[in-house]
Scaffold this motif. Structure first.
Motif, PDB file in Angstrom:
ATOM      1  N   SER A 174      16.847  -7.180   3.664  1.00  0.00           N
ATOM      2  CA  SER A 174      16.048  -6.082   3.120  1.00  0.00           C
ATOM      3  C   SER A 174      14.874  -6.637   2.329  1.00  0.00           C
ATOM      4  CB  SER A 174      16.900  -5.205   2.201  1.00  0.00           C
ATOM      5  OG  SER A 174      17.936  -4.605   2.928  1.00  0.00           O
ATOM      6  N   PHE A 175      13.750  -5.966   2.452  1.00  0.00           N
ATOM      7  CA  PHE A 175      12.538  -6.315   1.721  1.00  0.00           C
ATOM      8  C   PHE A 175      12.112  -5.096   0.919  1.00  0.00           C
ATOM      9  CE2 PHE A 175      12.562  -8.691   5.677  1.00  0.00           C
ATOM     10  CZ  PHE A 175      12.259  -9.983   5.281  1.00  0.00           C
ATOM     11  N   ALA A 176      11.674  -5.315  -0.304  1.00  0.00           N
ATOM     12  CA  ALA A 176      11.168  -4.217  -1.134  1.00  0.00           C
ATOM     13  C   ALA A 176       9.943  -4.704  -1.898  1.00  0.00           C
ATOM     14  CB  ALA A 176      12.242  -3.737  -2.099  1.00  0.00           C
ATOM     15  N   ILE A 177       8.854  -3.957  -1.785  1.00  0.00           N
ATOM     16  CA  ILE A 177       7.626  -4.298  -2.504  1.00  0.00           C
ATOM     17  C   ILE A 177       7.665  -3.592  -3.852  1.00  0.00           C
ATOM     18  CG2 ILE A 177       5.109  -4.161  -2.506  1.00  0.00           C
ATOM     19  CD1 ILE A 177       5.297  -3.903   0.586  1.00  0.00           C
ATOM     20  N   LYS A 178       7.524  -4.386  -4.912  1.00  0.00           N
ATOM     21  CA  LYS A 178       7.466  -3.832  -6.265  1.00  0.00           C
ATOM     22  C   LYS A 178       6.273  -4.456  -6.969  1.00  0.00           C
ATOM     23  CE  LYS A 178      12.205  -2.557  -6.614  1.00  0.00           C
ATOM     24  NZ  LYS A 178      13.420  -2.498  -7.337  1.00  0.00           N
ATOM     25  N   GLY A 179       5.157  -3.756  -6.926  1.00  0.00           N
ATOM     26  CA  GLY A 179       3.933  -4.271  -7.536  1.00  0.00           C
ATOM     27  C   GLY A 179       3.450  -5.505  -6.805  1.00  0.00           C
ATOM     28  N   ASP A 180       3.345  -6.626  -7.545  1.00  0.00           N
ATOM     29  CA  ASP A 180       2.890  -7.871  -6.927  1.00  0.00           C
ATOM     30  C   ASP A 180       4.057  -8.800  -6.592  1.00  0.00           C
ATOM     31  OD1 ASP A 180       3.619  -8.638  -9.451  1.00  0.00           O
ATOM     32  OD2 ASP A 180       1.827  -9.846  -9.827  1.00  0.00           O
ATOM     33  N   ASP A 225      16.312  -9.502  -0.017  1.00  0.00           N
ATOM     34  CA  ASP A 225      17.762  -9.480  -0.201  1.00  0.00           C
ATOM     35  C   ASP A 225      18.439  -9.772   1.132  1.00  0.00           C
ATOM     36  OD1 ASP A 225      20.422  -8.992  -0.741  1.00  0.00           O
ATOM     37  OD2 ASP A 225      20.107  -6.964  -1.528  1.00  0.00           O
ATOM     38  N   SER A 226      19.059 -10.953   1.223  1.00  0.00           N
ATOM     39  CA  SER A 226      19.738 -11.330   2.462  1.00  0.00           C
ATOM     40  C   SER A 226      21.220 -10.975   2.435  1.00  0.00           C
ATOM     41  CB  SER A 226      19.581 -12.834   2.705  1.00  0.00           C
ATOM     42  OG  SER A 226      20.264 -13.561   1.707  1.00  0.00           O
ATOM     43  N   GLY A 227      21.668 -10.352   1.375  1.00  0.00           N
ATOM     44  CA  GLY A 227      23.088 -10.026   1.251  1.00  0.00           C
ATOM     45  C   GLY A 227      23.835 -11.092   0.469  1.00  0.00           C
ATOM     46  N   ARG A 228      23.433 -12.337   0.617  1.00  0.00           N
ATOM     47  CA  ARG A 228      24.034 -13.439  -0.134  1.00  0.00           C
ATOM     48  C   ARG A 228      23.186 -13.817  -1.329  1.00  0.00           C
ATOM     49  NH1 ARG A 228      24.516 -17.886   4.242  1.00  0.00           N
ATOM     50  NH2 ARG A 228      22.548 -16.930   4.716  1.00  0.00           N
ATOM     51  N   LYS A 229      21.872 -13.758  -1.138  1.00  0.00           N
ATOM     52  CA  LYS A 229      20.938 -14.128  -2.197  1.00  0.00           C
ATOM     53  C   LYS A 229      19.835 -13.092  -2.290  1.00  0.00           C
ATOM     54  CE  LYS A 229      21.314 -19.156  -1.990  1.00  0.00           C
ATOM     55  NZ  LYS A 229      20.581 -20.396  -1.763  1.00  0.00           N
ATOM     56  N   VAL A 230      19.318 -12.963  -3.486  1.00  0.00           N
ATOM     57  CA  VAL A 230      18.154 -12.109  -3.703  1.00  0.00           C
ATOM     58  C   VAL A 230      17.038 -13.006  -4.227  1.00  0.00           C
ATOM     59  CG1 VAL A 230      17.210 -10.165  -4.988  1.00  0.00           C
ATOM     60  CG2 VAL A 230      19.578 -10.086  -4.191  1.00  0.00           C
ATOM     61  N   HIS A 231      15.911 -12.995  -3.526  1.00  0.00           N
ATOM     62  CA  HIS A 231      14.759 -13.801  -3.926  1.00  0.00           C
ATOM     63  C   HIS A 231      13.638 -12.876  -4.362  1.00  0.00           C
ATOM     64  CE1 HIS A 231      16.368 -17.541  -2.233  1.00  0.00           C
ATOM     65  NE2 HIS A 231      16.759 -16.819  -1.197  1.00  0.00           N
ATOM     66  N   GLU A 232      12.928 -13.295  -5.381  1.00  0.00           N
ATOM     67  CA  GLU A 232      11.721 -12.590  -5.784  1.00  0.00           C
ATOM     68  C   GLU A 232      10.536 -13.460  -5.398  1.00  0.00           C
ATOM     69  OE1 GLU A 232      11.518 -11.096  -9.738  1.00  0.00           O
ATOM     70  OE2 GLU A 232      13.424 -10.025  -9.556  1.00  0.00           O
ATOM     71  N   VAL A 233       9.665 -12.909  -4.576  1.00  0.00           N
ATOM     72  CA  VAL A 233       8.510 -13.641  -4.064  1.00  0.00           C
ATOM     73  C   VAL A 233       7.253 -13.080  -4.721  1.00  0.00           C
ATOM     74  CG1 VAL A 233       7.191 -14.199  -1.989  1.00  0.00           C
ATOM     75  CG2 VAL A 233       9.684 -13.983  -1.851  1.00  0.00           C
ATOM     76  N   ARG A 234       6.522 -13.950  -5.392  1.00  0.00           N
ATOM     77  CA  ARG A 234       5.244 -13.526  -5.981  1.00  0.00           C
ATOM     78  C   ARG A 234       4.206 -13.436  -4.871  1.00  0.00           C
ATOM     79  NH1 ARG A 234       2.285 -16.006  -9.068  1.00  0.00           N
ATOM     80  NH2 ARG A 234       2.730 -18.094  -8.367  1.00  0.00           N
ATOM     81  N   LEU A 235       3.664 -12.267  -4.663  1.00  0.00           N
ATOM     82  CA  LEU A 235       2.701 -12.073  -3.583  1.00  0.00           C
ATOM     83  C   LEU A 235       1.383 -12.794  -3.855  1.00  0.00           C
ATOM     84  CD1 LEU A 235       3.421  -8.345  -2.687  1.00  0.00           C
ATOM     85  CD2 LEU A 235       4.232 -10.418  -1.548  1.00  0.00           C
ATOM     86  N   GLY A 236       1.115 -13.122  -5.103  1.00  0.00           N
ATOM     87  CA  GLY A 236      -0.078 -13.891  -5.437  1.00  0.00           C
ATOM     88  C   GLY A 236      -0.009 -15.320  -4.920  1.00  0.00           C
ATOM     89  N   ALA A 237       1.193 -15.780  -4.578  1.00  0.00           N
ATOM     90  CA  ALA A 237       1.375 -17.149  -4.071  1.00  0.00           C
ATOM     91  C   ALA A 237       1.318 -17.216  -2.547  1.00  0.00           C
ATOM     92  CB  ALA A 237       2.707 -17.706  -4.565  1.00  0.00           C
ATOM     93  N   VAL A 238       1.019 -16.102  -1.900  1.00  0.00           N
ATOM     94  CA  VAL A 238       0.946 -16.091  -0.435  1.00  0.00           C
ATOM     95  C   VAL A 238      -0.313 -16.816   0.018  1.00  0.00           C
ATOM     96  CG1 VAL A 238       0.642 -14.619   1.597  1.00  0.00           C
ATOM     97  CG2 VAL A 238       2.301 -13.994  -0.159  1.00  0.00           C
TER      98      VAL A 238
END
Length: 189
Positions: free
Chosen positions: A17-23, A28-41
């Motif tokens: 699952s992917f969820a956009i929250k601001g930047d 969420d892969s079910g095992r781990k939840v990662h927060e990706v900063r979109l400014g680092a794309v």
């Protein structure tokens, strides 16, 4: 406006699952939840991935400045033999994600198609294969093997039918976040 997307990348295993929250993008892969900063794309790449007969898959790959990446696809697996095309959901999420990325990092690159070297080598192999098949058909006809020539022609037609969209749609080019390449998005409706 869709801000979430869930799909199953493999026939076995759980959904991602992917969820956009601001930047930030929450993955969420079910095992781990990662927060990706979109400014680092660093790069967003959209491609066409040939699938089974009757199913097309479109993929978006997001590469970060540190080299890490994640992908999501328009095809979600339900079982070993059944996959579902998430046309509307994929289109909406890809558009929203690209908009969020450009807001967080205006320097991000948006690329359609495969890398040049991969696209060029695929094109060369496809053209060479077609010429070799034409040569096989010609030789079979010269020797009076009409059956072999017909089988060769059938294989050539099927090959062109499968490979042509892969070469045509995956030609590398830049695009802007506001104008996603329609040919690399599942057809709406």
């Amino acid at each position: 406006m869709t801000q979430t997307y869930t799909y199953s990348p493999r026939p076995v295993g759980g959904p991602i699952s992917f969820a956009i929250k601001g930047d930030t993008l929450i993955v969420d892969s079910g095992r781990k939840v990662h927060e990706v900063r979109l400014g680092a794309v660093h790069t967003v790449r959209m491609t066409y991935e040939p699938g089974r007969i009757g199913q097309k898959s479109f993929r978006t790959k997001v590469t970060m400045s540190d080299g890490k990446n994640f992908t999501f696809s328009s095809l979600s697996w339900k079982s070993l033999v059944e996959a579902q095309e998430l046309t509307a959901e994929y289109r909406a999420f890809a558009r929203n994600l690209c908009e969020a990325i450009v807001k967080a990092n205006p320097q991000a690159r948006f690329i359609a198609g495969k890398p040049w070297w991969l696209w060029a080598s695929t094109t060369v192999v496809a053209v060479l294969s077609l010429f070799m098949m034409a040569y096989l058909i010609w030789q079979a006809l010269r020797m009076g093997s009409t059956g072999v020539a017909l089988i060769g022609a059938l294989l050539a037609v099927v090959g062109v039918w499968q490979i042509e969209p892969m070469v045509r749609l995956n030609k590398p080019r830049l695009f802007s976040s506001g104008a996603l390449p329609e040919e690399l998005m599942p057809k709406a409706g």
